[in-house]
Design a protein around this motif. Structure first.
Motif, PDB file in Angstrom:
ATOM      1  N   GLN A  91      44.378  59.613  18.868  1.00 34.07           N
ATOM      2  CA  GLN A  91      44.425  59.434  20.321  1.00 34.07           C
ATOM      3  C   GLN A  91      43.029  59.588  20.923  1.00 34.07           C
ATOM      4  O   GLN A  91      42.609  58.780  21.755  1.00 34.07           O
ATOM      5  N   ASP A  92      42.305  60.617  20.483  1.00 38.05           N
ATOM      6  CA  ASP A  92      40.957  60.845  21.002  1.00 38.05           C
ATOM      7  C   ASP A  92      40.029  59.679  20.673  1.00 38.05           C
ATOM      8  O   ASP A  92      39.185  59.293  21.493  1.00 38.05           O
ATOM      9  N   ASN A  93      40.178  59.114  19.484  1.00 31.79           N
ATOM     10  CA  ASN A  93      39.344  57.968  19.104  1.00 31.79           C
ATOM     11  C   ASN A  93      39.621  56.765  19.998  1.00 31.79           C
ATOM     12  O   ASN A  93      38.700  56.036  20.389  1.00 31.79           O
ATOM     13  N   TYR A  94      40.902  56.562  20.323  1.00 28.62           N
ATOM     14  CA  TYR A  94      41.281  55.462  21.217  1.00 28.62           C
ATOM     15  C   TYR A  94      40.670  55.666  22.602  1.00 28.62           C
ATOM     16  O   TYR A  94      40.100  54.742  23.194  1.00 28.62           O
ATOM     17  N   PHE A  95      40.768  56.875  23.117  1.00 34.49           N
ATOM     18  CA  PHE A  95      40.208  57.160  24.442  1.00 34.49           C
ATOM     19  C   PHE A  95      38.676  57.077  24.424  1.00 34.49           C
ATOM     20  O   PHE A  95      38.068  56.627  25.395  1.00 34.49           O
ATOM     21  N   HIS A  96      38.062  57.506  23.329  1.00 30.50           N
ATOM     22  CA  HIS A  96      36.604  57.427  23.215  1.00 30.50           C
ATOM     23  C   HIS A  96      36.144  55.972  23.291  1.00 30.50           C
ATOM     24  O   HIS A  96      35.198  55.634  24.022  1.00 30.50           O
ATOM     25  N   ASP A  97      36.816  55.092  22.555  1.00 33.78           N
ATOM     26  CA  ASP A  97      36.448  53.670  22.571  1.00 33.78           C
ATOM     27  C   ASP A  97      36.772  53.029  23.921  1.00 33.78           C
ATOM     28  O   ASP A  97      36.063  52.121  24.369  1.00 33.78           O
ATOM     29  N   SER A  98      37.836  53.501  24.566  1.00 34.10           N
ATOM     30  CA  SER A  98      38.190  52.985  25.893  1.00 34.10           C
ATOM     31  C   SER A  98      37.108  53.324  26.909  1.00 34.10           C
ATOM     32  O   SER A  98      36.725  52.486  27.741  1.00 34.10           O
ATOM     33  N   LEU A  99      36.597  54.542  26.845  1.00 33.01           N
ATOM     34  CA  LEU A  99      35.542  54.961  27.769  1.00 33.01           C
ATOM     35  C   LEU A  99      34.255  54.171  27.503  1.00 33.01           C
ATOM     36  O   LEU A  99      33.557  53.783  28.448  1.00 33.01           O
ATOM     37  N   ALA A 100      33.965  53.921  26.238  1.00 36.57           N
ATOM     38  CA  ALA A 100      32.781  53.126  25.893  1.00 36.57           C
ATOM     39  C   ALA A 100      32.918  51.708  26.446  1.00 36.57           C
ATOM     40  O   ALA A 100      31.939  51.120  26.934  1.00 36.57           O
ATOM     41  N   TRP A 101      34.129  51.161  26.416  1.00 34.92           N
ATOM     42  CA  TRP A 101      34.382  49.822  26.960  1.00 34.92           C
ATOM     43  C   TRP A 101      34.146  49.815  28.470  1.00 34.92           C
ATOM     44  O   TRP A 101      33.535  48.885  29.013  1.00 34.92           O
ATOM     45  N   LEU A 102      34.614  50.850  29.158  1.00 33.01           N
ATOM     46  CA  LEU A 102      34.411  50.952  30.602  1.00 33.01           C
ATOM     47  C   LEU A 102      32.926  51.032  30.946  1.00 33.01           C
ATOM     48  O   LEU A 102      32.454  50.389  31.890  1.00 33.01           O
ATOM     49  N   LYS A 103      32.179  51.823  30.183  1.00 35.25           N
ATOM     50  CA  LYS A 103      30.749  51.973  30.456  1.00 35.25           C
ATOM     51  C   LYS A 103      29.998  50.669  30.206  1.00 35.25           C
ATOM     52  O   LYS A 103      29.054  50.329  30.936  1.00 35.25           O
ATOM     53  N   ALA A 104      30.429  49.928  29.186  1.00 35.92           N
ATOM     54  CA  ALA A 104      29.790  48.639  28.920  1.00 35.92           C
ATOM     55  C   ALA A 104      30.107  47.636  30.023  1.00 35.92           C
ATOM     56  O   ALA A 104      29.274  46.798  30.378  1.00 35.92           O
ATOM     57  N   LYS A 105      31.286  47.731  30.588  1.00 41.21           N
ATOM     58  CA  LYS A 105      31.719  46.803  31.628  1.00 41.21           C
ATOM     59  C   LYS A 105      31.042  47.102  32.968  1.00 41.21           C
ATOM     60  O   LYS A 105      30.628  46.183  33.692  1.00 41.21           O
ATOM     61  N   HIS A 106      30.953  48.383  33.321  1.00 39.97           N
ATOM     62  CA  HIS A 106      30.477  48.773  34.649  1.00 39.97           C
ATOM     63  C   HIS A 106      29.076  49.390  34.668  1.00 39.97           C
ATOM     64  O   HIS A 106      28.500  49.540  35.746  1.00 39.97           O
ATOM     65  N   GLY A 107      28.576  49.766  33.505  1.00 42.28           N
ATOM     66  CA  GLY A 107      27.336  50.537  33.461  1.00 42.28           C
ATOM     67  C   GLY A 107      27.677  52.012  33.403  1.00 42.28           C
ATOM     68  O   GLY A 107      28.466  52.498  34.230  1.00 42.28           O
ATOM     69  N   ALA A 108      27.101  52.725  32.454  1.00 39.04           N
ATOM     70  CA  ALA A 108      27.458  54.135  32.246  1.00 39.04           C
ATOM     71  C   ALA A 108      27.235  54.973  33.503  1.00 39.04           C
ATOM     72  O   ALA A 108      28.003  55.901  33.791  1.00 39.04           O
ATOM     73  N   GLU A 109      26.196  54.621  34.275  1.00 42.61           N
ATOM     74  CA  GLU A 109      25.883  55.411  35.469  1.00 42.61           C
ATOM     75  C   GLU A 109      26.936  55.275  36.564  1.00 42.61           C
ATOM     76  O   GLU A 109      27.013  56.103  37.477  1.00 42.61           O
ATOM     77  N   ASN A 110      27.753  54.238  36.489  1.00 38.32           N
ATOM     78  CA  ASN A 110      28.772  54.008  37.518  1.00 38.32           C
ATOM     79  C   ASN A 110      30.143  54.581  37.140  1.00 38.32           C
ATOM     80  O   ASN A 110      31.041  54.634  37.977  1.00 38.32           O
ATOM     81  N   VAL A 111      30.309  54.978  35.882  1.00 36.00           N
ATOM     82  CA  VAL A 111      31.539  55.669  35.468  1.00 36.00           C
ATOM     83  C   VAL A 111      31.280  57.150  35.723  1.00 36.00           C
ATOM     84  O   VAL A 111      30.787  57.882  34.865  1.00 36.00           O
ATOM     85  N   VAL A 112      31.611  57.584  36.934  1.00 39.73           N
ATOM     86  CA  VAL A 112      31.153  58.900  37.394  1.00 39.73           C
ATOM     87  C   VAL A 112      31.966  60.071  36.854  1.00 39.73           C
ATOM     88  O   VAL A 112      31.471  61.199  36.774  1.00 39.73           O
ATOM     89  N   TYR A 113      33.229  59.824  36.510  1.00 38.16           N
ATOM     90  CA  TYR A 113      34.063  60.916  36.002  1.00 38.16           C
ATOM     91  C   TYR A 113      35.250  60.318  35.251  1.00 38.16           C
ATOM     92  O   TYR A 113      35.807  59.287  35.635  1.00 38.16           O
ATOM     93  N   ALA A 114      35.617  60.966  34.157  1.00 37.50           N
ATOM     94  CA  ALA A 114      36.780  60.534  33.376  1.00 37.50           C
ATOM     95  C   ALA A 114      37.474  61.774  32.831  1.00 37.50           C
ATOM     96  O   ALA A 114      36.873  62.854  32.736  1.00 37.50           O
ATOM     97  N   GLY A 115      38.719  61.627  32.473  1.00 42.11           N
ATOM     98  CA  GLY A 115      39.455  62.755  31.921  1.00 42.11           C
ATOM     99  C   GLY A 115      40.654  62.295  31.121  1.00 42.11           C
ATOM    100  O   GLY A 115      41.036  61.113  31.152  1.00 42.11           O
ATOM    101  N   ILE A 116      41.230  63.224  30.379  1.00 45.15           N
ATOM    102  CA  ILE A 116      42.422  62.939  29.578  1.00 45.15           C
ATOM    103  C   ILE A 116      43.488  63.960  29.942  1.00 45.15           C
ATOM    104  O   ILE A 116      43.242  65.180  29.884  1.00 45.15           O
ATOM    105  N   HIS A 117      44.644  63.485  30.336  1.00 50.88           N
ATOM    106  CA  HIS A 117      45.781  64.359  30.634  1.00 50.88           C
ATOM    107  C   HIS A 117      46.688  64.450  29.409  1.00 50.88           C
ATOM    108  O   HIS A 117      47.168  63.426  28.912  1.00 50.88           O
ATOM    109  N   ARG A 118      46.925  65.661  28.978  1.00 54.58           N
ATOM    110  CA  ARG A 118      47.854  65.891  27.869  1.00 54.58           C
ATOM    111  C   ARG A 118      49.040  66.759  28.297  1.00 54.58           C
ATOM    112  O   ARG A 118      49.864  67.137  27.469  1.00 54.58           O
ATOM    113  N   ASP A 119      49.083  67.089  29.582  1.00 53.23           N
ATOM    114  CA  ASP A 119      50.172  67.932  30.060  1.00 53.23           C
ATOM    115  C   ASP A 119      51.295  67.131  30.696  1.00 53.23           C
ATOM    116  O   ASP A 119      52.201  67.687  31.310  1.00 53.23           O
ATOM    117  N   GLU A 120      51.247  65.796  30.563  1.00 51.26           N
ATOM    118  CA  GLU A 120      52.342  64.939  31.009  1.00 51.26           C
ATOM    119  C   GLU A 120      53.007  64.320  29.786  1.00 51.26           C
ATOM    120  O   GLU A 120      52.562  64.521  28.654  1.00 51.26           O
TER     121      GLU A 120
END
Length: 316
Positions: A91-120
């Motif tokens: 799961q962590d690997n999937y989320f790690h690659d997802s965040l990398a995809w977002l940073k490539a799409k928008h620029g790392a400086e524009n992805v200001v905050y991200a998180g993972i919820h495991r309590d739902e």
């Protein structure tokens, strides 16, 4: 089913962003979250809603047009059964690659905050992006403009990230509609409180020598109203659950049809290719050229016959 899930929401005010980040950090009541699992949540880029808002403000331009989108909230997960079947590491690997995809799409400086919820119920990642386009302007339309752009984004995410983790794209053109995953689970996971009904007949009028209470009809009507009001959330949960089941059935059926059509097409191609066994590329080209010539001759012959019959007064 093992479909990727990628959702977006446009946040057009700082108030909307603040409310969303407070939910992300559990700084407000979250009934569908398990407090015992909240420590398992992960925060990247900020450790409080105040820090997240400061990061957003640092990227926003001084002037923002009216009704402009200040941030895009992404929510990324996968089909609940497929997601929960994966190990914590996967799961962590999937989320790690997802965040990398977002940073490539928008620029790392524009992805200001991200998180993972495991309590739902289903683990999911969320991220807040200030949509600065390549020209340096606040421009959400550049990234989310229209159905075609959103469709292309879903396909790109599935190809770049989903496939690597054994997830596939959802059915294109499916009539099934989607709710935000966070909202959906928020509604179906809330526990139903026990019914509380005042079984005593209500006093309508109390006098010195007599007391008037509810009649049988009034008593029954009140009890029914109170019960209906309290069970309505459960009825809504059942409706949402049934709706989700129908959507999954529809998607599964559509996918089965696509696979069947693909299989038939592959069989046809294999049968056709047998006729070209032993031929080189030039010979195959000659066969195709001859086939086209014969088709043209048949079309010409058919046109001549049609004109001849018409001249003779025949009808077809």
């Amino acid at each position: 089913m093992n479909f990727v899930i990628l959702r977006t929401q446009k946040l057009k005010s700082k108030g909307a962003i603040c409310r969303s980040t407070k939910h992300a950090f559990r700084e407000q009541d979250t009934p569908n979250a398990d407090p015992k699992l909240t420590p398992e949540n992960i925060h990247i880029g900020a450790q409080s809603s105040d820090e997240a808002m400061a990061a957003v403000n640092a990227r926003l331009p001084d002037k923002i047009r009216k009704n402009g989108v200040m941030a895009i909230e992404y929510l990324i997960t996968a089909s609940p059964e497929a997601m929960t079947a994966k190990s914590r590491k996967d799961q962590d690997n999937y989320f790690h690659d997802s965040l990398a995809w977002l940073k490539a799409k928008h620029g790392a400086e524009n992805v200001v905050y991200a998180g993972i919820h495991r309590d739902e119920k289903t683990p999911h990642m969320y991220a807040y992006v200030v949509p600065i386009d390549p020209k340096g302007k606040l421009n959400a339309r550049h990234f989310l403009g229209g159905a075609k752009a959103l469709n292309a984004m879903q396909t790109d995410f599935a190809q770049q990230v989903g496939v690597k983790h054994d997830f596939q794209r959802g059915i294109e053109g499916s009539k099934a509609t989607h709710q935000r995953v966070q909202s959906f689970y928020g509604q179906i996971n809330q526990p139903q409180a026990p019914l509380t009904v005042d079984k005593e007949r209500k006093v309508l009028k109390k006098g010195v020598f007599s007391t008037t209470v509810e009649s049988d009809e009034e008593y029954q009507a009140r009890i029914i109203r109170e019960v209906n009001k309290q069970i309505q959330p459960s009825v809504e949960k059942a409706r949402l659950s049934a709706s989700e089941t129908r959507k999954r059935h529809e998607m599964s059926k559509t996918l089965g049809n696509v696979h069947e059509d693909l299989k038939n097409a592959q069989n046809s191609i294999q049968a056709l290719s047998k006729h070209f066994d032993g031929l080189d590329k030039n010979q195959v080209a000659e066969v195709i050229k001859l086939t086209e010539s014969l088709k043209q001759q048949n079309q010409t012959r058919g046109a001549i016959c049609s004109r001849s019959n018409k001249n003779k007064g025949y009808s077809r």
